[in-house]
Design an enzyme around this catalytic site. Structure first.
Site, short mmCIF file in Angstrom:
data_model
loop_
_atom_site.label_atom_id
_atom_site.label_comp_id
_atom_site.label_asym_id
_atom_site.label_seq_id
_atom_site.Cartn_x
_atom_site.Cartn_y
_atom_site.Cartn_z
N THR A 22 3.43 1.84 11.02
CA THR A 22 3.56 3.28 11.26
C THR A 22 3.94 4.04 10.00
O THR A 22 3.97 5.26 10.01
CB THR A 22 4.58 3.57 12.35
OG1 THR A 22 5.85 3.01 11.98
CG2 THR A 22 4.13 2.99 13.69
N ALA A 65 8.23 -0.92 18.81
CA ALA A 65 7.17 -1.29 17.89
C ALA A 65 6.69 -2.72 18.15
O ALA A 65 5.49 -3.02 18.04
CB ALA A 65 7.64 -1.14 16.46
N GLU A 106 5.88 5.25 6.24
CA GLU A 106 7.10 5.94 5.83
C GLU A 106 6.74 7.35 5.38
O GLU A 106 5.68 7.57 4.77
CB GLU A 106 7.80 5.21 4.67
CG GLU A 106 8.11 3.76 4.93
CD GLU A 106 7.00 2.83 4.45
OE1 GLU A 106 6.08 3.30 3.74
OE2 GLU A 106 7.07 1.64 4.79
N ASN A 149 5.40 8.05 1.73
CA ASN A 149 3.98 8.00 1.36
C ASN A 149 3.11 8.94 2.18
O ASN A 149 2.12 9.47 1.68
CB ASN A 149 3.45 6.57 1.55
CG ASN A 149 4.20 5.57 0.71
OD1 ASN A 149 4.24 5.68 -0.51
ND2 ASN A 149 4.81 4.58 1.37
N GLY A 156 11.99 -3.09 15.55
CA GLY A 156 12.54 -2.55 16.78
C GLY A 156 11.70 -2.91 17.99
O GLY A 156 10.52 -3.25 17.88
N ASP A 177 0.86 -1.19 0.00
CA ASP A 177 0.00 0.00 0.00
C ASP A 177 0.89 1.24 0.00
O ASP A 177 1.45 1.61 1.03
CB ASP A 177 -0.90 -0.02 1.24
CG ASP A 177 -1.84 1.18 1.32
OD1 ASP A 177 -1.75 2.07 0.45
OD2 ASP A 177 -2.65 1.23 2.25
N HIS A 178 1.04 1.86 -1.17
CA HIS A 178 1.93 3.00 -1.34
C HIS A 178 1.23 4.14 -2.06
O HIS A 178 0.35 3.90 -2.90
CB HIS A 178 3.17 2.60 -2.15
CG HIS A 178 4.30 2.05 -1.33
ND1 HIS A 178 5.54 2.63 -1.28
CD2 HIS A 178 4.36 0.96 -0.53
CE1 HIS A 178 6.33 1.92 -0.48
NE2 HIS A 178 5.63 0.90 -0.02
N THR A 235 9.52 -8.64 7.47
CA THR A 235 10.18 -9.00 6.22
C THR A 235 11.60 -9.50 6.46
O THR A 235 12.45 -9.38 5.60
CB THR A 235 10.21 -7.80 5.25
OG1 THR A 235 10.82 -6.68 5.90
CG2 THR A 235 8.80 -7.44 4.80
#
Length: 316
Positions: free
Chosen positions: A103, A175, A105, A108, A172, A36-37, A189
């Site tokens: 969360t 998150a 980027e 986008n 991390g 989703d971008h 990923t």
């Protein structure tokens, strides 16, 4: 164990994405991931169709379950609109839909001119957004004045029989804590067994989906060329992928990623043993579902080879 195909909206046109989904179902894949971008990562990738339009088309083209990998329901699109879109998608897919969230980027999410928040604020926003979406999926009329989001007598009328599952992406420790607390599952990923194990321990054993990319080609060198031309950005370290604001910035940063480092980080070419080994590394890491994407033009050959040769070995 389930194996799915990953549709990269950044690289392929709407028609090519549908072609891949239909081929993946025919080849025996168990599900679909779709990115989703708003932007691709770089201009060479050159595509970025609207994910919710694509999901509607997928619901008519194949019968596979679909997961967004991943949607950011916090900045570019208000969580109430994401909740409505996800509910409709679940109805169209007869309940076989998972809303994967993260969360996001800056690439986008900054496009409406909003400031890009720090990681802590983004995690706060994500948690509030997921809570708000779940309230809307109950079918109640929602009025709320929240820390980040307001709603005024909002109600979603087109709803699936069961609330939409929400799987949370996390990179991390902070998150991961949020993902384990609010998610119905986990998305990642990396074949990092420690992260998968930690999520399962903290969440009480909830399911995990992992994703990986390969570059199918007639030779390893050709595959590396495609991957480096299209996806050198994947080699950027740290938080760069979260904070760079445009494809041009990613292109500039990716000049630091060498072809050799790309070659070391991917499976390229048509060596079936290498493809099986990489998929098994995700199985061994503890994932319940693994999704694989192709980089470059040879996606139909890759899908057919996986259906014929790779998936049977993994399932055997």
């Amino acid at each position: 164990m389930r194996f799915g195909y990953f549709l990269s909206c950044e690289e392929y046109s709407p028609a090519e994405l549908i072609e891949q989904a239909v081929a993946a179902e025919k080849a025996g894949f168990d599900g679909i991931w779709i990115s989703d971008h708003f932007h691709p990562w770089n201009d060479e990738q050159g595509e970025s169709p609207f994910v919710w339009g694509m999901i509607g088309a997928l619901s008519q083209a194949c019968s596979l379950p679909v997961t967004t990998a991943v949607t950011c329901p916090t900045t570019r699109v208000h969580p109430a609109i994401v909740a409505q879109a996800a509910a409709t998608a679940a109805v169209q897919l007869q309940g076989k839909f998972v809303l994967g969230v993260g969360t996001g980027e800056a690439l986008n999410e900054h496009v409406l001119g909003d400031a890009w928040p720090s990681e802590d604020i983004r995690l706060e926003m994500l948690e509030e957004a997921v809570e708000l979406m779940r309230r809307l999926w109950s079918g109640e009329v929602v009025t709320v004045r929240g820390e980040h989001y307001d709603l005024d007598t909002a109600r979603i009328y087109t709803l699936p029989d069961e609330p939409v599952p929400v799987y949370v992406s996390a990179f991390g420790p902070k998150a991961l804590e949020v993902a384990a607390r609010i998610g119905d599952g986990f998305i990642n990923t990396s074949d990092d067994a420690d992260t998968v194990r930690e999520f399962k321990e903290k969440s009480g054993g909830k399911p995990c989906q992992g994703g990986v990319k390969v570059a199918w080609a007639d030779s390893k060198d050709e595959g590396i060329d495609h991957a480096h031309r299209l996806w050198a950005n994947s080699g950027l370290p740290g938080e760069l992928s979260q904070v760079l604001p445009s494809p041009k910035h990613f292109e500039q940063a990716a000049q630091l990623v060498t072809r050799e480092s790309t070659a070391e980080s991917i499976v390229a070419g048509n060596d079936l043993d290498a493809h099986v080994e990489q998929m098994r590394s995700y199985v061994d890491a503890g994932y319940d579902e693994v999704y694989v994407a192709n980089m470059g033009p040879h996606y139909l050959a890759m899908i057919e080879a996986y259906g014929r040769d790779v998936l049977p070995q993994l399932r055997g």
